[in-house]
Write a protein that holds these residues in place. Structure first.
Motif, PDB file in Angstrom:
ATOM      1  N   ALA A   1      -9.352 -16.134  -4.722  1.00  0.00           N
ATOM      2  CA  ALA A   1     -10.789 -15.927  -4.889  1.00  0.00           C
ATOM      3  C   ALA A   1     -11.191 -14.603  -4.247  1.00  0.00           C
ATOM      4  N   ALA A   2     -12.155 -13.940  -4.837  1.00  0.00           N
ATOM      5  CA  ALA A   2     -12.545 -12.609  -4.375  1.00  0.00           C
ATOM      6  C   ALA A   2     -12.939 -12.609  -2.905  1.00  0.00           C
ATOM      7  N   GLY A   3     -13.677 -13.630  -2.492  1.00  0.00           N
ATOM      8  CA  GLY A   3     -14.125 -13.686  -1.101  1.00  0.00           C
ATOM      9  C   GLY A   3     -12.967 -13.801  -0.130  1.00  0.00           C
ATOM     10  N   ASN A   4     -11.969 -14.606  -0.465  1.00  0.00           N
ATOM     11  CA  ASN A   4     -10.824 -14.767   0.422  1.00  0.00           C
ATOM     12  C   ASN A   4     -10.002 -13.489   0.496  1.00  0.00           C
ATOM     13  N   LEU A   5      -9.790 -12.843  -0.651  1.00  0.00           N
ATOM     14  CA  LEU A   5      -9.036 -11.594  -0.661  1.00  0.00           C
ATOM     15  C   LEU A   5      -9.762 -10.509   0.127  1.00  0.00           C
ATOM     16  N   ARG A   6     -11.102 -10.498   0.040  1.00  0.00           N
ATOM     17  CA  ARG A   6     -11.883  -9.514   0.796  1.00  0.00           C
ATOM     18  C   ARG A   6     -11.707  -9.754   2.291  1.00  0.00           C
ATOM     19  N   ASP A   7     -11.841 -11.004   2.717  1.00  0.00           N
ATOM     20  CA  ASP A   7     -11.690 -11.309   4.141  1.00  0.00           C
ATOM     21  C   ASP A   7     -10.272 -11.013   4.619  1.00  0.00           C
ATOM     22  N   LEU A   8      -9.299 -11.288   3.774  1.00  0.00           N
ATOM     23  CA  LEU A   8      -7.902 -11.025   4.120  1.00  0.00           C
ATOM     24  C   LEU A   8      -7.675  -9.522   4.317  1.00  0.00           C
ATOM     25  N   PHE A   9      -8.269  -8.734   3.449  1.00  0.00           N
ATOM     26  CA  PHE A   9      -8.118  -7.279   3.585  1.00  0.00           C
ATOM     27  C   PHE A   9      -8.794  -6.774   4.850  1.00  0.00           C
ATOM     28  N   LEU A  10     -10.028  -7.220   5.109  1.00  0.00           N
ATOM     29  CA  LEU A  10     -10.755  -6.732   6.277  1.00  0.00           C
ATOM     30  C   LEU A  10     -10.031  -7.099   7.575  1.00  0.00           C
ATOM     31  N   ALA A  11      -9.385  -8.260   7.594  1.00  0.00           N
ATOM     32  CA  ALA A  11      -8.668  -8.680   8.792  1.00  0.00           C
ATOM     33  C   ALA A  11      -7.401  -7.862   9.010  1.00  0.00           C
ATOM     34  N   ASN A  12      -6.802  -7.398   7.920  1.00  0.00           N
ATOM     35  CA  ASN A  12      -5.512  -6.720   8.035  1.00  0.00           C
ATOM     36  C   ASN A  12      -5.596  -5.199   7.898  1.00  0.00           C
ATOM     37  N   ALA A  13      -6.750  -4.678   7.494  1.00  0.00           N
ATOM     38  CA  ALA A  13      -6.888  -3.225   7.366  1.00  0.00           C
ATOM     39  C   ALA A  13      -6.626  -2.499   8.687  1.00  0.00           C
ATOM     40  N   PRO A  14      -7.158  -2.972   9.829  1.00  0.00           N
ATOM     41  CA  PRO A  14      -6.832  -2.287  11.088  1.00  0.00           C
ATOM     42  C   PRO A  14      -5.341  -2.329  11.400  1.00  0.00           C
ATOM     43  N   ILE A  15      -4.689  -3.448  11.103  1.00  0.00           N
ATOM     44  CA  ILE A  15      -3.250  -3.556  11.337  1.00  0.00           C
ATOM     45  C   ILE A  15      -2.511  -2.537  10.482  1.00  0.00           C
ATOM     46  N   LEU A  16      -2.934  -2.383   9.230  1.00  0.00           N
ATOM     47  CA  LEU A  16      -2.301  -1.428   8.330  1.00  0.00           C
ATOM     48  C   LEU A  16      -2.437  -0.008   8.857  1.00  0.00           C
ATOM     49  N   ILE A  17      -3.629   0.356   9.307  1.00  0.00           N
ATOM     50  CA  ILE A  17      -3.860   1.730   9.757  1.00  0.00           C
ATOM     51  C   ILE A  17      -3.047   2.023  11.019  1.00  0.00           C
ATOM     52  N   VAL A  18      -3.022   1.074  11.960  1.00  0.00           N
ATOM     53  CA  VAL A  18      -2.194   1.265  13.153  1.00  0.00           C
ATOM     54  C   VAL A  18      -0.718   1.334  12.771  1.00  0.00           C
ATOM     55  N   ALA A  19      -0.328   0.528  11.778  1.00  0.00           N
ATOM     56  CA  ALA A  19       1.076   0.492  11.350  1.00  0.00           C
ATOM     57  C   ALA A  19       1.519   1.813  10.730  1.00  0.00           C
ATOM     58  N   LEU A  20       0.600   2.556  10.129  1.00  0.00           N
ATOM     59  CA  LEU A  20       0.958   3.865   9.583  1.00  0.00           C
ATOM     60  C   LEU A  20       1.461   4.783  10.700  1.00  0.00           C
ATOM     61  N   GLY A  21       0.720   4.813  11.797  1.00  0.00           N
ATOM     62  CA  GLY A  21       1.152   5.624  12.926  1.00  0.00           C
ATOM     63  C   GLY A  21       2.417   5.090  13.561  1.00  0.00           C
ATOM     64  N   ALA A  22       2.527   3.760  13.653  1.00  0.00           N
ATOM     65  CA  ALA A  22       3.722   3.159  14.241  1.00  0.00           C
ATOM     66  C   ALA A  22       4.958   3.466  13.407  1.00  0.00           C
ATOM     67  N   THR A  23       4.797   3.554  12.094  1.00  0.00           N
ATOM     68  CA  THR A  23       5.927   3.892  11.227  1.00  0.00           C
ATOM     69  C   THR A  23       6.471   5.264  11.559  1.00  0.00           C
ATOM     70  N   VAL A  24       5.582   6.223  11.752  1.00  0.00           N
ATOM     71  CA  VAL A  24       6.010   7.582  12.091  1.00  0.00           C
ATOM     72  C   VAL A  24       6.745   7.584  13.432  1.00  0.00           C
ATOM     73  N   VAL A  25       6.221   6.848  14.405  1.00  0.00           N
ATOM     74  CA  VAL A  25       6.872   6.781  15.718  1.00  0.00           C
ATOM     75  C   VAL A  25       8.262   6.170  15.604  1.00  0.00           C
ATOM     76  N   ILE A  26       8.369   5.057  14.879  1.00  0.00           N
ATOM     77  CA  ILE A  26       9.654   4.377  14.750  1.00  0.00           C
ATOM     78  C   ILE A  26      10.640   5.230  13.959  1.00  0.00           C
ATOM     79  N   LEU A  27      10.156   5.975  12.978  1.00  0.00           N
ATOM     80  CA  LEU A  27      11.043   6.851  12.215  1.00  0.00           C
ATOM     81  C   LEU A  27      11.675   7.930  13.093  1.00  0.00           C
ATOM     82  N   THR A  28      11.010   8.309  14.180  1.00  0.00           N
ATOM     83  CA  THR A  28      11.601   9.284  15.095  1.00  0.00           C
ATOM     84  C   THR A  28      12.610   8.646  16.037  1.00  0.00           C
ATOM     85  N   GLY A  29      12.793   7.327  15.925  1.00  0.00           N
ATOM     86  CA  GLY A  29      13.730   6.630  16.797  1.00  0.00           C
ATOM     87  C   GLY A  29      13.095   6.111  18.071  1.00  0.00           C
ATOM     88  N   GLN A  30      11.748   6.086  18.128  1.00  0.00           N
ATOM     89  CA  GLN A  30      11.030   5.614  19.315  1.00  0.00           C
ATOM     90  C   GLN A  30      10.267   4.338  18.969  1.00  0.00           C
TER      91      GLN A  30
END
Length: 323
Positions: free
Chosen positions: A35-64
């Motif tokens: 349902a649209a409402g559930n998908l919207r809430d799911l995205f809003l809850a995980n969007a901050p995790i996704l954005i932080v994970a972008l930076g974490a990916t770069v850090v981990i790719l350097t071996g840290q």
């Protein structure tokens, strides 16, 4: 032939297959999940995790690794709220949170890249110190009475998800393109693959490592601001456990925890998969207490697959050298 096939299989494939399988089960058993409402809430809850994970990916790719992102997220959230209460517009408050995040990330970068402190130790210390410092400075008090213009970043509640999705999509595309096509992206992969070889090739690996931590801090600050505007008050204990969610998503998405291999697409898939599990269990009528166990099993499977892949590649190199 068999040895060549594992090279051709994308590292993101296991996460993609798991998402498709879970979606198929939910479509048959609990179609209300989509349902649209559930998908919207799911995205809003995980969007901050996704954005932080972008930076974490770069850090981990350097071996840290950075396990202080949850504490930095809390500080940046509080900073955004305090700046907003001074009357600054929401975008300026968000920019201030990013600046704070860059400062915290740069501190980690100095400790790891230039003082040569192992990243697990440096960021563990930062996680504890930052969290306790925030608790001491705020005395546990929430940031309340936020201005109305700050909430939803100045948009209406119905329009904010569109804005947040646009920001997340632009960031994902920008980082993916940078990692693939820019020299800086190649330096990150080279540093994580073999730091000494990268240094001999003329790459300033210390600067690359420092920059990766600073960039991760910027992403954490932005994620904190985008999360803070969803509420009318900000608790100082926000972000507890965020670092584990982020690292898990990156690893499940196929990024090697030892660095040098991984993609932004994989990280996106990892965030989607791990973020979908909790709500999926609710719709399937399964106790939510199983969520952590299932997430742990997925992470263990991802690490096992990476270990097997690394072992096969090592054996191939040995055979090739012997030949």
């Amino acid at each position: 032939m068999r040895r060549e096939m594992h090279r051709e299989l994308p590292k993101e494939l296991p996460a993609a297959v798991a998402i498709v399988a879970l979606s198929g089960i939910l479509a048959l058993v609990a179609p209300g999940y989509f349902a649209a409402g559930n998908l919207r809430d799911l995205f809003l809850a995980n969007a901050p995790i996704l954005i932080v994970a972008l930076g974490a990916t770069v850090v981990i790719l350097t071996g840290q690794i950075d396990i202080s992102s949850g504490s930095a997220f809390a500080i940046c959230s509080v900073a955004a709220g305090i700046l907003a209460k001074t009357g600054l517009p929401a975008p300026v408050a968000a920019l201030g949170a990013c600046v704070v995040g860059i400062g915290l990330g740069a501190l980690n970068g100095v400790l790891v890249a230039y003082l040569r402190i192992p990243s697990i130790i440096a960021t563990l210390a930062a996680m504890v110190v930052l969290r306790d410092a925030l608790r001491w400075s705020t005395e546990g008090a929430w940031i309340q009475d936020l201005p109305a213009a700050f909430q939803w970043f100045g948009f209406k509640q119905s329009g904010y998800p569109v804005f947040a999705f646009a920001v997340a999509a632009i960031l994902v595309l920008a980082v993916a393109m940078a990692m693939r096509h820019l020299a800086a992206g190649r330096w990150v992969y080279a540093t994580g693959s073999n730091s000494e070889s990268a240094r001999l090739a003329g790459i300033d690996t210390s600067l690359v490592t420092f920059a990766s931590f600073a960039a991760a801090g910027a992403f954490t600050g932005l994620a904190a601001a985008l999360n803070a505007v969803r509420f009318n008050q900000i608790p100082p204990n926000t972000g507890v456990g965020l670092e584990l969610q982020v690292i898990a998503a990156v690893v499940v998405g196929g990024t090697a925890i030892t660095g040098g291999r991984g993609t932004i697409v994989g990280t996106v898939l990892g965030v989607i998969l791990l973020g979908a599990i909790g709500p999926a269990l609710t719709f399937l009528g399964v106790s939510v207490y199983w969520e952590r166990a299932i997430q742990g099993a997925i992470i263990l499977a991802a690490v096992a697959v990476e270990a097997v892949r690394t072992g096969l590649e090592r054996n191939e190199r040995t055979l090739a050298n012997q030949a």
